[in-house]
Design an enzyme around this catalytic site. Structure first.
Site, PDB file in Angstrom:
ATOM      1  N   ALA A  84      41.791  47.047  54.593  1.00  0.00           N
ATOM      2  CA  ALA A  84      42.530  46.244  53.579  1.00  0.00           C
ATOM      3  C   ALA A  84      42.631  44.871  53.733  1.00  0.00           C
ATOM      4  O   ALA A  84      42.443  44.327  54.900  1.00  0.00           O
ATOM      5  CB  ALA A  84      43.913  46.950  53.344  1.00  0.00           C
ATOM      6  N   CYS A  85      42.129  44.130  52.777  1.00  0.00           N
ATOM      7  CA  CYS A  85      42.375  42.561  52.812  1.00  0.00           C
ATOM      8  C   CYS A  85      42.947  42.096  51.681  1.00  0.00           C
ATOM      9  O   CYS A  85      43.361  42.745  50.652  1.00  0.00           O
ATOM     10  CB  CYS A  85      41.063  41.885  52.994  1.00  0.00           C
ATOM     11  N   ALA A  86      42.908  40.828  51.442  1.00  0.00           N
ATOM     12  CA  ALA A  86      43.724  40.048  50.306  1.00  0.00           C
ATOM     13  C   ALA A  86      43.270  40.627  48.942  1.00  0.00           C
ATOM     14  O   ALA A  86      43.831  41.055  48.202  1.00  0.00           O
ATOM     15  CB  ALA A  86      43.538  38.584  50.337  1.00  0.00           C
ATOM     16  N   GLY A 109      40.033  42.659  48.839  1.00  0.00           N
ATOM     17  CA  GLY A 109      39.348  43.684  49.015  1.00  0.00           C
ATOM     18  C   GLY A 109      37.760  43.446  48.974  1.00  0.00           C
ATOM     19  O   GLY A 109      36.790  44.407  48.960  1.00  0.00           O
ATOM     20  N   GLU A 132      44.697  45.058  49.501  1.00  0.00           N
ATOM     21  CA  GLU A 132      45.891  45.284  50.116  1.00  0.00           C
ATOM     22  C   GLU A 132      46.964  45.836  48.909  1.00  0.00           C
ATOM     23  O   GLU A 132      47.645  46.879  49.285  1.00  0.00           O
ATOM     24  CB  GLU A 132      46.581  44.228  50.895  1.00  0.00           C
TER      25      GLU A 132
END
Length: 107
Positions: free
Chosen positions: A7-9, A11, A39
């Site tokens: 997950a990242c800010a 995606g 996320e």
């Protein structure tokens, strides 16, 4: 089968890393499924996740997720900024697998 969610800010920045992780896992015959998600959409993927790896840009959320899923089998960790910056899929996969072997690590 091990299911890893990265997950990242938004995606998007994890797509290349996930590609490299999948390539490494296939070369090593590791039975793993890896997806990248923003996320904010992680909860939709909870049932298909064994390991949640957070991008370094959202590392401040690690404790929130550890507390939220405490007592479950979900393992949560943040990807090293060095491995992330180098897009080192091999190191990230190995780190994720070591988390399963050693259980959740609090740092």
């Amino acid at each position: 089968m091990i299911n890893i969610t990265v997950a990242c800010a938004a995606g998007m920045s994890t797509s290349l890393l996930v590609s490299k992780m999948e390539k490494y896992a296939a070369a090593q015959a590791i039975d793993v499924t890896i997806i990248a998600v923003p996320e904010k959409q992680f909860d939709k993927h909870l049932s298909e996740t064994d390991i949640l790896l957070l991008g370094p840009q959202i590392s401040f959320l690690e404790e929130k997720y550890k507390q939220k899923y405490q007592g479950s089998s979900l393992v949560v960790s943040t990807i090293s900024i060095i491995d992330y910056g180098r897009m080192d899929g091999a190191k990230v996969v190995e780190m994720a697998l070591s988390l399963l072997e050693g259980g959740q690590k609090d740092e």
